[in-house]
Each structure stands twice: as structure tokens, then as C-alpha cells.
Design an enzyme around this catalytic site. Structure first.
Site, PDB file in Angstrom:
ATOM      1  N   PRO A  89       0.844  -1.201   0.000  1.00 26.34           N
ATOM      2  CA  PRO A  89       0.000   0.000   0.000  1.00 26.34           C
ATOM      3  C   PRO A  89       0.883   1.256   0.000  1.00 26.34           C
ATOM      4  O   PRO A  89       1.919   1.270   0.662  1.00 26.34           O
ATOM      5  CB  PRO A  89      -0.799  -0.089   1.296  1.00 26.34           C
ATOM      6  N   HIS A  90       0.471   2.270  -0.758  1.00 30.17           N
ATOM      7  CA  HIS A  90       1.296   3.478  -0.820  1.00 30.17           C
ATOM      8  C   HIS A  90       0.452   4.675  -1.227  1.00 30.17           C
ATOM      9  O   HIS A  90      -0.665   4.506  -1.726  1.00 30.17           O
ATOM     10  CB  HIS A  90       2.438   3.282  -1.820  1.00 30.17           C
ATOM     11  N   ALA A  91       0.999   5.854  -0.999  1.00 28.57           N
ATOM     12  CA  ALA A  91       0.281   7.084  -1.374  1.00 28.57           C
ATOM     13  C   ALA A  91       1.247   8.250  -1.386  1.00 28.57           C
ATOM     14  O   ALA A  91       2.302   8.197  -0.763  1.00 28.57           O
ATOM     15  CB  ALA A  91      -0.847   7.349  -0.379  1.00 28.57           C
TER      16      ALA A  91
END
Lengths: 457, 151
Positions: free
Chosen positions: B66-68
Site C-alpha cells: 500500500p502506498h500514497a
């Protein structure tokens, strides 16, 4: 997706029925154990008995793990408090609440991250009102649905003998009107879906779904049937929330009458409306309808909260000569029963509302969902993200996109520009792509198509 | 090689028992938000959720990334969680996820950040690394494995 539904009433039940068939993990909370038992008998879901806004009840319903909460009890206050509890205690990502009272809805500042943490407010009455308004404003349509904030519309219409296109191949439509860009995305003939292409011949009685910009809708319809004049005279049966909202929205442009049974309510709405004539009486009273010139009425629309009353008064109005009759029908069984009968348009509040919920359940950046054909078909607006590496649609021409069977791309909205889909149209990042799916079981494939790769940043 | 200070033992948890994708992202968001006083949990959690909505970061073989992008962040930061049993993550291969490396990058992410993400995705393709991470007994051991400094 793990979804908690608060309230096992009509809305909760129809939502549960819709979502449970899509491999979601659903828990329904209600204070009425009989309603819960009935739900459990029909569907594969979990139920929890208790008050939907109570932290302990929500915890038992699995709030710590839930991706979404749908608060659709018949109490606005319960729904709003439940969203606050879910936000503060459980960090529930998506919170949707039914809020009906205009007293709350008129103050949008009540809602937001620093006020009531409700991501989506649903007012079924408002959605139904807008749905009927679009039908009244587009004479002769069976359904009119908005995409990209109304920049492009999907219209359902029945084809008749007198339409110049009837009996001819679809491509002649595109030749007849070189200046009008439109795409026919589906045809239903005797309830069977036909995937249209340029060679498909339209027959009388076909139900045709086409996509066009609002200013082109009338031109397309004129090819499919004798064009109806704009409506002038409207009668709404029932002066409840929906009837009153409809009258308020139409009284400047139409000659509007409302028939309301309750004398006190009739007086009250007469005061709040400017030009509408409010009649106190029974909408299924033949004498009253005749006195009110029912045979010269363009649209008779029955919107009381009683299905039977609506069906009967609409059928009677039709027999007495009303040009077009519509009826609001809640019970799904009645909707099915009346769909192809004497009533021209049957309006199901569940059908009009479910799309607003479905767009939050769909994976990928889906911004609009309309459920069609009693839930069998679906129209979707999805935003394409990424580049040719991280996306399966961006940078590709429509003919090179591997769409599931029975699925068509109808239009693309790029900024303010509406592009009707052609085989060589190339999708760019941030395009809004409007798709028609004959079979909603294909939704997961369309979702996957629009999802970006893991390395999209 | 990971950038220095990208991952520290305080942002690595092992043998965690949780039961949903939502809780896993929540835990990762908390650890990431702890890394920098300028970060707020709600914002970090929202950003991770928004990215997941565009498409799952479940790579397959039980791994998720997961990343942002995050406003106000100057350096990329990461957090790692190893779960006792996997959770449904809507991954490409539909397998439950028990290893998750979350990452926040500055709003104006650069080519270097894209490469870091691609490089991490490629490393998790190695079955040996996945097995070692699952068997690791301490945060320090996990950090060493991910930094690749043991080999």
C-alpha cells in the site's frame, strides 16, 4: 467488501438483496428480530439485534473490520449518530446515511469531516423527484439518466412504426444526422437483449437505450418515434414530500395540479406553493378526474406512499384519457407486474436509489452507477487513471480494449468535452468512460479493467 | 538498498493478529503517522484508502505494497507488518495477504520514488525473501532482510 447495514426496512432490505449477490460480506442491524429473521431466511448474511447507533451493537456487527456503513434506519437522528460513532470509534472508511428531513439537508455545513462525518447523504425522496423531473422534461422517454454531471445522458425509449429509423439498420441513423453524435448502446426486443452494431435493424416496440449530449436527445428520438410535444398539463396524485417537491420544481414551466386526500395537508401545501392548484380529494375518484379534464392531461403521476392507490389511480387516469401515466411503486413484485402493463412508466424508488450506493461499492474509480432493467443491467461511469503500463485502458483505442461480452463503451467525457465513442477513439488519463453492461454479472471484469497496476503511484 | 531512515524497527511489527484489510491499513497508517509529527493519522489512512480504491496493491503471493503521495512529506517513509494469518486484500491472485510494506512519498514524487516502488515489488517476487520474512523472529531481523544487508 465488508458492509454493515443499519435498518432492515424497505431500503435496507433492497440494498442487502442487491449487495449480497455480489460476494460482499454483509451484516444487517435492526431492533426488530422478525425483520432480521425474514432477511436471514432469504439471503446469505449475518444479522445483529440492537440499536444501530450504539457502540456495543456496532462492535458486535463487526464495525472494527467494516469497509462501509450504510445507515438507513427510518430515523435521521439514529443514522447521523451512527455515522459519528463509526467514525470516531471505528474509523470506518465510508459512511453513508439516509437523511430525509429538509431541516438537516438545507444546512450542508452540518456535514463534513469537522461536523457530522457522513460521506454520502441519501435522500430517496429527492432522488425520486429528480428522476421523475427528467422524465417530465423529456417527453416520450422511459428513463433518463445523467453522467458526468449531466454533460451526457443515457435515454431509454420505445421505438414505434412511425419513426423514420424503424425498419432500417442503425448505421442509417448515424448517416441521417451527421451533426448529431449519438450511440445506441442496447436494444431490448421482447425482453431479450440485443448487442447493437451498425447492421442491427430497429423494430417497432424495441426498447432502445442511447447515449447523447442533452441537446441532441430530441433529434435522436425523432428518428425512433413520432416526436411528442413538450408536456404542459401535469397532475400529481399525492401531496407528500415527493408530490410537493415535484410541484415546486415544475409550477413555473407547467400547469400543475396536485390531488391530496387529507384536507389539512392540502391546505398546508396550498400555502407553500405559488402557482400549483391543490385539489382536496381522492385521486381514484372518476368524477374528480373528469372534472379536472383528465383527458387533456399530458402526465398523470401517482406518488402517494400507497402502492395500490398509485396503481389504481394511474390505471384509471389512463382509461379516462390521460396521455401519459406514471406510478411510484415500492414493492418489487408489483413493479415487475406493472412494468409492461397499462401504466406507461413505473418508478421504483429502490431502483432510483441503489445506484448512489453501488458507486461506492464498485472497485476502481467509479463515479456513477445506474441500475437498469430491474437490476439486470448496469451503466457505469469510471475514470481511467495511469499510463499504458499501469492501466489496461489508457492509451488504447476502444477497439483494442478487451471488454467483457455484452459490454459497450458509449461515450467519453474529457474535461468539458463529450466524445461519443468510435472504434478508433483513444482513451487518455483522467477520461470519464461511460459503459453499458447488459449483464451486471460482468461488473467484476469491468472493475478489473479500470484498476491500476500495483506500481501506480 | 532502501533509503536511510526509510524503515526503522519502531515501524516494523511482527506476529500481528488482525482480521481485515481495513484494520491492516489502519495499523500501517498509525505507524506511518507516528514517524513524523506533521502527519495526521486520519489523512494518512484516507490517502492509503483512496489509492486502494483505484486498484488493490496486493501483489500476489501474500504480499501487499500500500502506498500514497502525501503533502508536506519530504522523504519517503515506510512501515512493515507481518500478520499471523493473512487477510483478504482483493489481491491479483486473490490470496490472503500476510506481509505488507506501506510507503508514503512526497506529493511531488520523483522518478526515484517510482523506482523504489518497482524495486520493492520486484524483490517480493523472490520466494526466499518472503519465506525469510514470514519466519523472522524480530523487527531487526526483518529490517536486515528488507535492507538486503545480510546477503
Amino acid at each position: 467488501m465488508k458492509i454493515i447495514i443499519l435498518g432492515a426496512g424497505q431500503v435496507g432490505t433492497s440494498v442487502a438483496a442487491n449487495l449480497v449477490s455480489e460476494a460482499n460480506d454483509i451484516t444487517v442491524v435492526d431492533r426488530n428480530s422478525e425483520l432480521l429473521r425474514a432477511l436471514q431466511d432469504r439471503f446469505d448474511l449475518r444479522t445483529v439485534l440492537g440499536h444501530g447507533a450504539h457502540p456495543d451493537v456496532l462492535r458486535r456487527a463487526g464495525a472494527e473490520d467494516a469497509d462501509m456503513m450504510l445507515a438507513v434506519t427510518n430515523s435521521d437522528e439514529t443514522n447521523m449518530v451512527a455515522c459519528q460513532v463509526a467514525h470516531t470509534l471505528f474509523k470506518t472508511p465510508t459512511k453513508i446515511a439516509r437523511v430525509r428531513s429538509p431541516g438537516y439537508l438545507d444546512h450542508p455545513q452540518l456535514f463534513g469531516p469537522d461536523a457530522l462525518p457522513i460521506d454520502v447523504r441519501i435522500s430517496p425522496e429527492q432522488l425520486v423527484t429528480e428522476y421523475i423531473l427528467r422524465l417530465v422534461q423529456n417527453p416520450g422517454t422511459l428513463q433518463v439518466l445523467d453522467f458526468a454531471g449531466g454533460r451526457v445522458r443515457l435515454v431509454a425509449v420505445r421505438a414505434y412504426e412511425e419513426g423514420p429509423l424503424v425498419g432500417h439498420a442503425l448505421r442509417t441513423l448515424y448517416e441521417h444526422m451527421p451533426d448529431v453524435d449519438t450511440r445506441v448502446v442496447a436494444i431490448y426486443r421482447q425482453d431479450r437483449a440485443i448487442q447493437p452494431d451498425g447492421h442491427t435493424v430497429i423494430e417497432a416496440n424495441d426498447e432502445v437505450f442511447f447515449i447523447a449530449a442533452p441537446e441532441h436527445i430530441r433529434a435522436v428520438m425523432s428518428e425512433l418515434r413520432r416526436l411528442e410535444k413538450p408536456y404542459k398539463r401535469l397532475i400529481f396524485a399525492g401531496g407528500g414530500n415527493i408530490g410537493t417537491r415535484l410541484a415546486r420544481a415544475t409550477e413555473q414551466d407547467f400547469r400543475v395540479k396536485i390531488i391530496e386526500r387529507d384536507p389539512q395537508r392540502a391546505r398546508q401545501i396550498a400555502e407553500s406553493l405559488e402557482r400549483t392548484i391543490v385539489l382536496q380529494g381522492d385521486a381514484a375518484d372518476e368524477t374528480l378526474l373528469l372534472e379536472e379534464n383528465i383527458e387533456n392531461t399530458d402526465v398523470f403521476c401517482a406518488v402517494t406512499n400507497d402502492d395500490e392507490d398509485n396503481i389504481l389511480s394511474a390505471m384509471l387516469a389512463k382509461r379516462l384519457g390521460a396521455h401519459k401515466v406514471m406510478a411510484l411503486i415500492n414493492r418489487p413484485a408489483y413493479v415487475d407486474l406493472m412494468q409492461s402493463g397499462r401504466i406507461d412508466v413505473v418508478i421504483s424508488p429502490q431502483q432510483a436509489t441503489i445506484g448512489t450506493l453501488l458507486k461506492h461499492v464498485r472497485r476502481g474509480d467509479v463515479v456513477e452507477v445506474h441500475s437498469l432493467r430491474r437490476g439486470a443491467a448496469e451503466a457505469i461511469e469510471a475514470i481511467a487513471h495511469g499510463d499504458p503500463h499501469s492501466s489496461q485502458v489508457v492509451g488504447r483505442a476502444i477497439e483494442d480494449i478487451r471488454l467483457p461480452k455484452g459490454t459497450l463503451i458509449g461515450a467519453i467525457v474529457r474535461g468539458d468535452q463529450v466524445l461519443i465513442a468510435h472504434h478508433d477513439t483513444v482513451i487518455l488519463p483522467e477520461d470519464h468512460v461511460i459503459l453499458f453492461l447488459q449483464d451486471k454479472r460482468r461488473v467484476p471484469e469491468v472493475e478489473r479493467l479500470f484498476q491500476v497496476a500495483v506500481t501506480f503511484l | 538498498m532502501l533509503p536511510p531512515q526509510f524503515l526503522v524497527p519502531a515501524r516494523i511489527e511482527r506476529d500481528v493478529s488482525i482480521t481485515s484489510k481495513k484494520r491492516l491499513l489502519e495499523l500501517l497508517a498509525r505507524r506511518l503517522a507516528d514517524a513524523d509529527p506533521a502527519l495526521h493519522f486520519d489523512k494518512v489512512f484516507d490517502r492509503l484508502l483512496e489509492r486502494e480504491r483505484l486498484g488493490s496493491t496486493g501483489l500476489g503471493h501474500g504480499v501487499a505494497l500500500p502506498h500514497a503521495r502525501m503533502k508536506g512529506l519530504r522523504e519517503a517513509i515506510g512501515a512493515f507488518v507481518q500478520l499471523r494469518t493473512g487477510v483478504d486484500f482483493d489481491a491479483i491472485d486473490q490470496k490472503p495477504v500476510d506481509l505488507a510494506l506501506a510507503m508514503l512519498v512526497p506529493e511531488s514524487a520523483t522518478e526515484a520514488h517510482l523506482q523504489l516502488l518497482a524495486q520493492l515489488a520486484a524483490r517480493f517476487d523472490e520466494e526466499r525473501l518472503r519465506t525469510q520474512l514470514r519466519n523472522a523472529k524480530s523487527a531487526e531481523e526483518i529490517l536486515q532482510l528488507l535492507s538486503g544487508s545480510h546477503a
